[in-house]
Write an enzyme that holds these catalytic residues in place. Structure first.
Site, PDB file in Angstrom:
ATOM      1  N   PRO A  38       0.815  -1.220   0.000  1.00  0.00           N
ATOM      2  CA  PRO A  38       0.000   0.000   0.000  1.00  0.00           C
ATOM      3  C   PRO A  38       0.844   1.262   0.000  1.00  0.00           C
ATOM      4  O   PRO A  38       1.927   1.317   0.585  1.00  0.00           O
ATOM      5  CB  PRO A  38      -0.808  -0.118   1.303  1.00  0.00           C
ATOM      6  CG  PRO A  38      -0.915  -1.588   1.517  1.00  0.00           C
ATOM      7  CD  PRO A  38       0.374  -2.171   1.023  1.00  0.00           C
ATOM      8  N   CYS A  39       0.315   2.287  -0.678  1.00  0.00           N
ATOM      9  CA  CYS A  39       1.076   3.514  -0.901  1.00  0.00           C
ATOM     10  C   CYS A  39       1.141   4.441   0.302  1.00  0.00           C
ATOM     11  O   CYS A  39       1.975   5.335   0.336  1.00  0.00           O
ATOM     12  CB  CYS A  39       0.444   4.295  -2.059  1.00  0.00           C
ATOM     13  SG  CYS A  39       0.393   3.404  -3.618  1.00  0.00           S
ATOM     14  N   GLN A  40       0.251   4.266   1.284  1.00  0.00           N
ATOM     15  CA  GLN A  40       0.118   5.303   2.319  1.00  0.00           C
ATOM     16  C   GLN A  40       1.452   5.674   2.949  1.00  0.00           C
ATOM     17  O   GLN A  40       1.744   6.823   3.191  1.00  0.00           O
ATOM     18  CB  GLN A  40      -0.831   4.839   3.436  1.00  0.00           C
ATOM     19  CG  GLN A  40      -2.249   4.617   2.993  1.00  0.00           C
ATOM     20  CD  GLN A  40      -2.517   3.164   2.704  1.00  0.00           C
ATOM     21  OE1 GLN A  40      -1.796   2.535   1.948  1.00  0.00           O
ATOM     22  NE2 GLN A  40      -3.558   2.627   3.296  1.00  0.00           N
ATOM     23  N   PHE A  46       4.469   5.370   1.718  1.00  0.00           N
ATOM     24  CA  PHE A  46       5.519   5.823   0.808  1.00  0.00           C
ATOM     25  C   PHE A  46       5.168   7.101   0.053  1.00  0.00           C
ATOM     26  O   PHE A  46       6.032   7.770  -0.469  1.00  0.00           O
ATOM     27  CB  PHE A  46       5.812   4.741  -0.230  1.00  0.00           C
ATOM     28  CG  PHE A  46       6.278   3.447   0.371  1.00  0.00           C
ATOM     29  CD1 PHE A  46       7.167   3.428   1.427  1.00  0.00           C
ATOM     30  CD2 PHE A  46       5.827   2.237  -0.133  1.00  0.00           C
ATOM     31  CE1 PHE A  46       7.600   2.236   1.967  1.00  0.00           C
ATOM     32  CE2 PHE A  46       6.257   1.036   0.400  1.00  0.00           C
ATOM     33  CZ  PHE A  46       7.147   1.041   1.454  1.00  0.00           C
TER      34      PHE A  46
END
Length: 362
Positions: free
Chosen positions: A77-79, A81
């Protein structure tokens, strides 16, 4: 020859779809979000989808008994990064530790290849230390590694979106990323055949505005096996928001909105440059992230993008159907890896593998 792939952190299945277009058979997918799982199951009926926290799974349960796994792919998940969350881009964020799960699956299953993708922000997290650490870990497992930031618009996707890819193999192949396309696809080349819909309209079935013969090459590709465009769904914006839209030219944003229509913003100058952005018809789109929250505007109509328009700009074909409430669907589309970008990378993996196998025979 059947080549097996496993998609972890699969989302709605953009990476899987690109892999399948390239010729990979996806045996398993792992995703924790239930709406995304429903979307994945609908569009990949032959894949076993596991709705679970990846930290609770044993990778060996996914390994076929009769043959090896060709590729493990996915993006945590991108949160943790994302550049948009700079305060949380530290190793203390639990989302950041999820990339360790990717390493665990590769270590346990030992695929021929892995494909690790993430947001651009991954490249400079902790001043590049995380990127270097991940590369060292993969190399310690015996993988030859290459990485690069790719622009989706260079690979047939009508969107200026960059994604970080790290690709590795244990076959001793020096990986080279695929060559770029020569001409980018514009927004209007992508969506001009889709129905005219109004603010808040929920048209589950529509009609194309031109015949297949009259459609652009990209539109013909996206129509695939679809006879009608489905999910022409637009979020309902209030009257004030629509008034703001009317002041914004193509390529413009919130700066073009008169101050008297922005009085509810405490400090207009602190608005993000990406909000209230009207797409330019003759250029690739800006990033389709959560396009409802950022108020991305149709090039010619005073409304937000429809689900089908956003899916087109992400290179999902028209027969790909999304499940869940519209807000969940919008997030699924925004989070996805554009399938045509994934296809280009995985086609290159397959080509280099076949060249390597042919060389071993000779």
């Amino acid at each position: 020859m059947k080549r097996i792939g496993i998609d972890i952190f699969a989302g709605a299945g953009g990476l899987s779809l690109g892999a399948e277009m390239a010729g990979i058979t996806i045996s398993h997918a792992i995703e924790i979000n239930r709406s995304a799982v429903r979307t994945y199951e609908r569009n990949h009926p032959d894949t076993k989808v596991i709705c679970s926290d990846i930290r609770d799974l044993d990778p060996t349960d996914l390994k076929p008994k009769d043959k090896g796994v060709f590729i493990i792919m996915g993006g945590p998940p991108c949160q943790g990064f994302s550049l948009s969350n700079t305060r949380t881009r530290t190793m203390k964020n639990p989302n950041n530790s999820l990339f360790e799960e990717f390493l665990r699956f590769v270590q346990e299953i030992q695929p021929d290849w892995f494909l690790f993708e993430n947001v651009y922000g991954f490249t400079n997290m902790s001043n590049g230390a995380v990127r270097r650490l991940v590369e060292i870990c993969f190399r310690s497992l015996g993988y030859e590694v290459a990485d690069e930031v790719l622009w989706a618009s260079d690979y047939g996707v009508p969107q200026r979106r960059n994604r970080y890819f790290m690709v590795g193999n244990r076959l001793g192949i020096k990986f080279q990323f695929p060559q770029k396309h020569k001409k980018p696809i514009s927004v209007w080349e992508a969506i001009s055949d889709l129905p005219i819909v109004g603010n808040g309209e929920q048209s589950f079935e529509g009609k194309y505005l031109c015949s297949l013969a009259e459609a652009t090459a990209y539109q013909r590709l996206m129509r695939h096996d679809s006879e009608i465009p489905t999910q022409n769904l637009v979020s309902l914006n209030n009257e004030l928001v629509i008034k703001r839209y009317k002041h914004i030219p193509q390529g413009g944003n919130w700066r073009d909105i008169p101050d008297e229509l922005m009085v509810n913003y405490a400090d207009k100058e602190r608005c993000h440059s990406g909000i209230y952005k009207r797409l330019k018809a003759d250029e690739p789109s800006v990033v389709i992230s959560n396009y409802r929250k950022s108020m991305l505007i149709h090039p010619f109509q005073d409304r937000g993008l429809s689900v089908r328009e956003a899916a087109r700009i992400q290179s999902f074909p028209d027969d790909f159907y999304f499940e869940g409430p519209i807000s969940h669907i919008q997030q699924q589309i925004g989070n996805a890896v554009p399938p045509l970008l994934a296809k280009a990378v995985i086609q290159q993996i397959l080509k280099l593998t076949e060249d390597h196998e042919q060389g071993q025979k000779n």
